[in-house]
Design an enzyme around this catalytic site. Structure first.
Site, PDB file in Angstrom:
ATOM      1  N   ASN A   1      -9.959  -0.730  -0.090  1.00  0.00           N
ATOM      2  CA  ASN A   1      -8.407  -0.644   0.051  1.00  0.00           C
ATOM      3  C   ASN A   1      -7.926  -1.154  -1.276  1.00  0.00           C
ATOM      4  OD1 ASN A   1      -5.470  -0.712   0.309  1.00  0.00           O
ATOM      5  ND2 ASN A   1      -5.715  -1.430   2.614  1.00  0.00           N
TER       6      ASN A   1
ATOM      7  N   PHE B   1      -9.866  -5.594   0.878  1.00  0.00           N
ATOM      8  CA  PHE B   1      -9.295  -5.189  -0.284  1.00  0.00           C
ATOM      9  C   PHE B   1     -10.085  -5.211  -1.440  1.00  0.00           C
ATOM     10  CE2 PHE B   1      -5.795  -5.902   2.528  1.00  0.00           C
ATOM     11  CZ  PHE B   1      -4.519  -4.911   2.206  1.00  0.00           C
TER      12      PHE B   1
ATOM     13  N   CYS C   1       0.989  -1.366   0.117  1.00  0.00           N
ATOM     14  CA  CYS C   1       0.164  -0.005   0.045  1.00  0.00           C
ATOM     15  C   CYS C   1       0.668   1.302   0.103  1.00  0.00           C
ATOM     16  CB  CYS C   1      -1.018  -0.053   1.095  1.00  0.00           C
ATOM     17  SG  CYS C   1      -2.050  -1.535   1.128  1.00  0.00           S
TER      18      CYS C   1
ATOM     19  N   HIS D   1      -3.894   7.330   3.060  1.00  0.00           N
ATOM     20  CA  HIS D   1      -4.255   5.948   2.663  1.00  0.00           C
ATOM     21  C   HIS D   1      -5.292   5.332   3.338  1.00  0.00           C
ATOM     22  CE1 HIS D   1      -4.037   2.003   1.012  1.00  0.00           C
ATOM     23  NE2 HIS D   1      -3.576   1.624   2.400  1.00  0.00           N
TER      24      HIS D   1
HETATM   25  C1  LIG Z   1     -11.122  -4.294   9.788  1.00  0.00           C
HETATM   26  C2  LIG Z   1     -11.926  -3.297  10.831  1.00  0.00           C
HETATM   27  C3  LIG Z   1     -12.613  -2.321   9.864  1.00  0.00           C
HETATM   28  C4  LIG Z   1     -12.952  -3.825  11.593  1.00  0.00           C
HETATM   29  O1  LIG Z   1     -13.355  -2.640  12.481  1.00  0.00           O
HETATM   30  P1  LIG Z   1     -14.194  -3.086  14.167  1.00  0.00           P
HETATM   31  O2  LIG Z   1     -14.513  -1.661  14.465  1.00  0.00           O
HETATM   32  O3  LIG Z   1     -15.302  -4.032  13.880  1.00  0.00           O
HETATM   33  O4  LIG Z   1     -12.990  -3.506  14.789  1.00  0.00           O
HETATM   34  P2  LIG Z   1     -12.255  -4.744  15.267  1.00  0.00           P
HETATM   35  O5  LIG Z   1     -10.870  -4.339  15.448  1.00  0.00           O
HETATM   36  O6  LIG Z   1     -12.873  -5.086  16.866  1.00  0.00           O
HETATM   37  O7  LIG Z   1     -12.317  -5.773  14.442  1.00  0.00           O
HETATM   38  C5  LIG Z   1     -13.356  -6.737  14.220  1.00  0.00           C
HETATM   39  C6  LIG Z   1     -12.864  -8.206  14.153  1.00  0.00           C
HETATM   40  O8  LIG Z   1     -11.796  -8.252  13.146  1.00  0.00           O
HETATM   41  C7  LIG Z   1     -10.693  -8.601  13.813  1.00  0.00           C
HETATM   42  N1  LIG Z   1      -9.645  -8.110  13.169  1.00  0.00           N
HETATM   43  C8  LIG Z   1      -9.222  -6.878  12.980  1.00  0.00           C
HETATM   44  N2  LIG Z   1      -8.038  -6.796  12.670  1.00  0.00           N
HETATM   45  C9  LIG Z   1      -7.498  -7.823  12.119  1.00  0.00           C
HETATM   46  C10 LIG Z   1      -6.231  -8.121  11.767  1.00  0.00           C
HETATM   47  N3  LIG Z   1      -5.399  -7.543  11.199  1.00  0.00           N
HETATM   48  N4  LIG Z   1      -6.204  -9.684  11.450  1.00  0.00           N
HETATM   49  C11 LIG Z   1      -7.257 -10.504  11.874  1.00  0.00           C
HETATM   50  N5  LIG Z   1      -8.090 -10.115  12.442  1.00  0.00           N
HETATM   51  C12 LIG Z   1      -8.419  -8.845  12.568  1.00  0.00           C
HETATM   52  C13 LIG Z   1     -10.966  -8.485  15.206  1.00  0.00           C
HETATM   53  O9  LIG Z   1     -10.351  -9.302  15.920  1.00  0.00           O
HETATM   54  C14 LIG Z   1     -12.397  -8.351  15.356  1.00  0.00           C
HETATM   55  O10 LIG Z   1     -12.655 -10.032  15.670  1.00  0.00           O
HETATM   56  P3  LIG Z   1     -13.825 -10.483  16.472  1.00  0.00           P
HETATM   57  O11 LIG Z   1     -15.139  -9.791  16.045  1.00  0.00           O
HETATM   58  O12 LIG Z   1     -13.915 -11.987  16.525  1.00  0.00           O
HETATM   59  O13 LIG Z   1     -13.449  -9.831  18.017  1.00  0.00           O
HETATM   60  C15 LIG Z   1     -10.926  -2.317  11.684  1.00  0.00           C
HETATM   61  O14 LIG Z   1     -10.308  -3.300  12.462  1.00  0.00           O
HETATM   62  C16 LIG Z   1      -9.773  -1.886  10.715  1.00  0.00           C
HETATM   63  O15 LIG Z   1      -9.799  -1.030   9.908  1.00  0.00           O
HETATM   64  N6  LIG Z   1      -8.527  -2.465  10.855  1.00  0.00           N
HETATM   65  C17 LIG Z   1      -7.540  -1.945  10.285  1.00  0.00           C
HETATM   66  C18 LIG Z   1      -7.224  -2.748   9.078  1.00  0.00           C
HETATM   67  C19 LIG Z   1      -5.577  -2.779   8.364  1.00  0.00           C
HETATM   68  O16 LIG Z   1      -4.671  -3.114   9.214  1.00  0.00           O
HETATM   69  N7  LIG Z   1      -5.703  -2.360   7.372  1.00  0.00           N
HETATM   70  C20 LIG Z   1      -4.253  -2.038   6.860  1.00  0.00           C
HETATM   71  C21 LIG Z   1      -3.910  -2.877   5.570  1.00  0.00           C
HETATM   72  S1  LIG Z   1      -2.527  -3.219   5.146  1.00  0.00           S
HETATM   73  C22 LIG Z   1      -2.177  -1.667   4.162  1.00  0.00           C
HETATM   74  O17 LIG Z   1      -3.192  -0.860   4.054  1.00  0.00           O
HETATM   75  C23 LIG Z   1      -0.838  -1.654   3.459  1.00  0.00           C
HETATM   76  C24 LIG Z   1      -0.193  -2.782   2.577  1.00  0.00           C
HETATM   77  O18 LIG Z   1      -1.247  -3.827   2.499  1.00  0.00           O
HETATM   78  O19 LIG Z   1       0.805  -2.841   2.086  1.00  0.00           O
END
Ligand SMILES: CC(C)(COP(=O)(O)OP(=O)(O)OC[C@H]1O[C@@H](n2cnc3c(N)ncnc32)[C@H](O)[C@@H]1OP(=O)(O)O)[C@@H](O)C(=O)NCCC(=O)NCCSC(=O)CC(=O)O
Length: 389
Positions: A337, A215, A164, A304
């Site tokens: 994303n 994604f 990303c 981003h």
């Molecule tokens: C996915 C979400 C929208 C979910 O929002 P919520 O308000 O519901 O919040 P939450 O954190 O309680 O998450 C809900 C459920 O998802 C799970 N969860 C969250 N993040 C996780 C992860 N990285 N891996 C595995 N599971 C995950 C939690 O444990 C939870 O499980 P349960 O419900 O069972 O308790 C948020 O967590 C979010 O935006 N996270 C950031 C995502 C991220 O890291 N993006 C970057 C991608 S990489 C990038 O952009 C760069 C690249 O790729 O190079």
């Protein structure tokens, strides 16, 4: 006889590099986020993983995403049912599919950028291409050059698996190329297709659930150049200053790796908090380097949208007004994303808002995050002559 100093001086542009045109494209198949969990578990024959389906539903519900676009739709997946099983050796087939589709999607976005730019494709001197969806050479950059009819002397660079942050890196390279090669016109293209790492769910592999929940596919293209030609080229954003920062000891937090079954992807649950703990320091250092003390709410923001939680954390940390991340949130809502391409969509959204007469600050910041964890930051100046396209 000219001196080396004179030769060097003659190569430099007079003014700063600027974004001169932007184009975006997505595949035709649209997935509605509300229906996605049902769709995903049905097409991968995984209804027995009820707990994982519930988790994906929770992620989709709170993702801030309404729709995403995908190349690998139900029909195509029907022809490649083995893609659903990460244990099967599908990398060859995925690379074949991506090798055709990644440059084609990039060409759609680039054609729009070139049309807006107003000059012929043959005037492009450099190409910087970023994708995580490739795995062979010659790469998508060469195919894109051929599809667009770029000149054989075009100077090509491919950024592979930058994830990303690839969009931020590509734009920073374009700035350096434009400012150090008088008259250069750099085409930046980022084209990302999730087909390279699409799998069915598996117990213990929660990254797959997260990845499938947020994604999407898309391509963004930008023409970058300095010293715009009067009456033809109109700068949208001047690129004032750029930095790259790596958060120490976070190399295992976002990872990708080509395996026999496709691209293996890991994003740790700590990513939003790690970014929250490091972004402000990075911004302060960037502005200190150019001797400006900025009030965060006086800037426009092209962050981003890696996930809703990342935008929430940035907004809260910097005390940003609710409208400040509206462009990033709209792109997340409408497309998900799209990895490196996403910040280009955000820039496109910002310039549209400004062209519609909405207030956009004069100075702003673009930030992209990727494996490393790498933070790409660029200080932008919104140029005066914006036009609607
Ligand atoms: C996915 C979400 C929208 C979910 O929002 P919520 O308000 O519901 O919040 P939450 O954190 O309680 O998450 C809900 C459920 O998802 C799970 N969860 C969250 N993040 C996780 C992860 N990285 N891996 C595995 N599971 C995950 C939690 O444990 C939870 O499980 P349960 O419900 O069972 O308790 C948020 O967590 C979010 O935006 N996270 C950031 C995502 C991220 O890291 N993006 C970057 C991608 S990489 C990038 O952009 C760069 C690249 O790729 O190079």
């Amino acid at each position: 006889m000219a001196t080396v100093q004179q030769i060097r001086h003659a190569q430099r542009s007079d003014g700063p590099a600027a974004v001169l045109a932007i184009g975006t494209a997505n595949p035709a198949s649209c997935m509605l986020q509300n229906d996605y969990a049902d769709y995903y578990f049905r097409v991968t024959n995984s209804e027995h993983h009820a707990d994982l389906k519930d988790k994906l539903k929770r992620i989709c519900k709170n993702s801030g995403i309404e729709r995403r676009y995908v190349h690998l739709d139900e029909e195509l997946l029907g022809a490649h049912p083995d893609f659903s099983d990460r244990a099967l050796p599908t990398l060859d087939a995925r690379i074949d599919m991506a090798s055709a589709a990644v440059p084609e999607l990039a060409a759609s976005a680039a054609a729009r950028a070139i049309a807006e730019w107003g000059r012929p494709a043959a005037d492009v001197t450099h190409l910087v291409f970023s994708t995580y969806s490739g795995g062979k050479a010659p790469s998508a950059d060469l195919r894109l050059a051929s599809l667009l009819g770029l000149r054989p002397t075009v100077s090509r660079t491919i950024l592979s698996l930058n994830g990303c942050s690839g969009g931020g890196r590509a734009l920073q390279l374009a700035k350096e190329l434009a400012e150090n090669n008088r008259g250069a016109r750099v085409l930046v293209a980022c084209s990302e297709l999730t087909l390279i790492g699409f799998y069915g769910p598996q117990e213990g592999r929660l990254d797959t659930i997260l990845g499938n929940g947020i994604f999407g596919d898309g391509a963004g293209a930008v023409i970058v150049g300095a010293d715009p030609v009067d009456c033809i080229e109109r700068p949208l954003f001047e690129m004032a200053f750029a930095t790259q920062t790596t958060i120490p000891e976070t190399e295992n937090e976002i990872t990708t790796r080509l395996m026999k079954g496709g691209l293996d992807f890991h994003v740790s649950i700590r990513v939003p908090k790690l970014l929250k703990s490091n972004i402000e320091r990075c911004l302060i250092d960037t502005f200190k380097s150019i001797g400006i003390s900025a009030e965060w709410n006086d800037l426009f923001w092209a962050i981003h949208p890696g996930g809703r939680a990342i935008l929430d954390h940035v907004e809260q940390l910097l005390g940003l007004g609710v409208e400040k991340l509206a462009a990033s949130r709209r792109v997340l809502r409408e497309y998900g994303n799209m990895s490196a391409a996403t910040v280009i969509f955000v820039l496109d959204e910002l310039r549209r808002r400004r062209a519609r007469g909405e207030e956009v600050a004069e100075w702003g910041v673009m930030m992209a995050f990727g494996p490393g964890i790498t933070i790409e930051t660029m200080v932008l100046h919104a140029a005066g002559s914006l036009k609607e396209n």
